[in-house]
Design a protein around this motif. Structure first.
Motif, PDB file in Angstrom:
ATOM      1  N   HIS A  25       0.864  -2.844  -2.932  1.00  0.00           N
ATOM      2  CA  HIS A  25       1.602  -1.836  -3.439  1.00  0.00           C
ATOM      3  C   HIS A  25       2.699  -2.137  -3.961  1.00  0.00           C
ATOM      4  O   HIS A  25       3.781  -2.255  -3.314  1.00  0.00           O
ATOM      5  CB  HIS A  25       1.281  -0.850  -2.305  1.00  0.00           C
ATOM      6  CG  HIS A  25      -0.042  -0.449  -2.551  1.00  0.00           C
ATOM      7  ND1 HIS A  25      -1.030  -1.031  -2.874  1.00  0.00           N
ATOM      8  CD2 HIS A  25      -0.539  -0.029  -0.794  1.00  0.00           C
ATOM      9  CE1 HIS A  25      -2.154  -0.571  -2.420  1.00  0.00           C
ATOM     10  NE2 HIS A  25      -2.068  -0.245  -0.829  1.00  0.00           N
ATOM     11  N   ASP A  73       0.377   3.395  -4.787  1.00  0.00           N
ATOM     12  CA  ASP A  73      -0.566   2.761  -4.526  1.00  0.00           C
ATOM     13  C   ASP A  73      -1.740   3.039  -5.845  1.00  0.00           C
ATOM     14  O   ASP A  73      -1.773   3.928  -6.203  1.00  0.00           O
ATOM     15  CB  ASP A  73      -1.080   3.437  -3.221  1.00  0.00           C
ATOM     16  CG  ASP A  73      -2.571   2.594  -2.632  1.00  0.00           C
ATOM     17  OD1 ASP A  73      -3.015   1.800  -3.165  1.00  0.00           O
ATOM     18  OD2 ASP A  73      -2.412   3.152  -1.119  1.00  0.00           O
ATOM     19  N   HIS A  79      -6.678   5.770   3.015  1.00  0.00           N
ATOM     20  CA  HIS A  79      -6.780   4.677   3.991  1.00  0.00           C
ATOM     21  C   HIS A  79      -5.417   4.667   4.863  1.00  0.00           C
ATOM     22  O   HIS A  79      -4.308   4.852   4.603  1.00  0.00           O
ATOM     23  CB  HIS A  79      -7.308   3.583   2.902  1.00  0.00           C
ATOM     24  CG  HIS A  79      -5.971   3.581   2.417  1.00  0.00           C
ATOM     25  ND1 HIS A  79      -5.920   4.607   0.956  1.00  0.00           N
ATOM     26  CD2 HIS A  79      -5.348   2.473   1.741  1.00  0.00           C
ATOM     27  CE1 HIS A  79      -5.142   3.796  -0.299  1.00  0.00           C
ATOM     28  NE2 HIS A  79      -4.501   2.729   0.491  1.00  0.00           N
ATOM     29  N   HIS A  81      -2.397   1.270   6.287  1.00  0.00           N
ATOM     30  CA  HIS A  81      -1.651   0.047   5.327  1.00  0.00           C
ATOM     31  C   HIS A  81      -1.005  -1.195   6.284  1.00  0.00           C
ATOM     32  O   HIS A  81      -0.905  -0.176   7.350  1.00  0.00           O
ATOM     33  CB  HIS A  81      -0.165   0.879   4.631  1.00  0.00           C
ATOM     34  CG  HIS A  81      -1.081   1.620   3.016  1.00  0.00           C
ATOM     35  ND1 HIS A  81      -1.289   2.631   2.807  1.00  0.00           N
ATOM     36  CD2 HIS A  81      -1.989   0.322   1.771  1.00  0.00           C
ATOM     37  CE1 HIS A  81      -1.342   3.006   2.090  1.00  0.00           C
ATOM     38  NE2 HIS A  81      -1.889   2.354   1.434  1.00  0.00           N
TER      39      HIS A  81
END
Ligand SMILES: [Zn+2]
Ligand SMILES: [Zn+2]
Length: 130
Positions: A25, A73, A79, A81
């Motif tokens: 990201h 992102d 989700h 990281h």
């Protein structure tokens, strides 16, 4: 007709494309550098403005690491990281989240658990090489 709207659309598309292509990201400055390779006249403030619009539209997510920089992102699903402690790179981790229902009271000092935030810090492959 003014050409301005079309230019803005192109910029937004290239910015979105850069967020996807940069893999882990990227920060606004990393996106800016990538966008400038395709659209050399794009300013950093234009990149910031378009990133804000894309976040508002739910097309990308703003992710906060431990540093001051915001990462962008393209994966807008739920989700977790992992962040590199050396270069600050933020990437996805693909593990099942902790299920609150399965936590025994003893394992959490008899607290009532409300939320679980997973925070994984590590060293990315590039930094590990040096
Ligand atoms: Zn690193
Ligand atoms: Zn992510």
């Amino acid at each position: 007709m003014d050409v301005q709207p079309r230019r803005n659309t192109t910029q937004k598309r290239v910015i979105l494309h850069s967020v996807e292509q940069l893999g882990c990201h990227p920060t606004a400055v990393q996106i800016y550098n990538a966008v400038r390779e395709m659209l050399p006249r794009t300013s950093l403030s234009t990149v910031y403005r378009n990133l804000g619009i894309l976040v508002d539209q739910g097309r990308i997510k703003a992710v906060k690491g431990t540093g001051s920089e915001i990462h962008y992102d393209h994966n807008t699903g739920e989700h977790n990281h992992i962040e590199c402690t050396i270069c600050g790179r933020v990437c996805d981790v693909h593990v099942n989240p902790v299920n609150i229902e399965t936590l025994n009271p003893e394992t959490v000092s008899n607290f009532i658990v409300l939320e679980v935030h997973m925070n994984i810090i590590g060293i990315c492959p590039e930094c590990a090489e040096h």
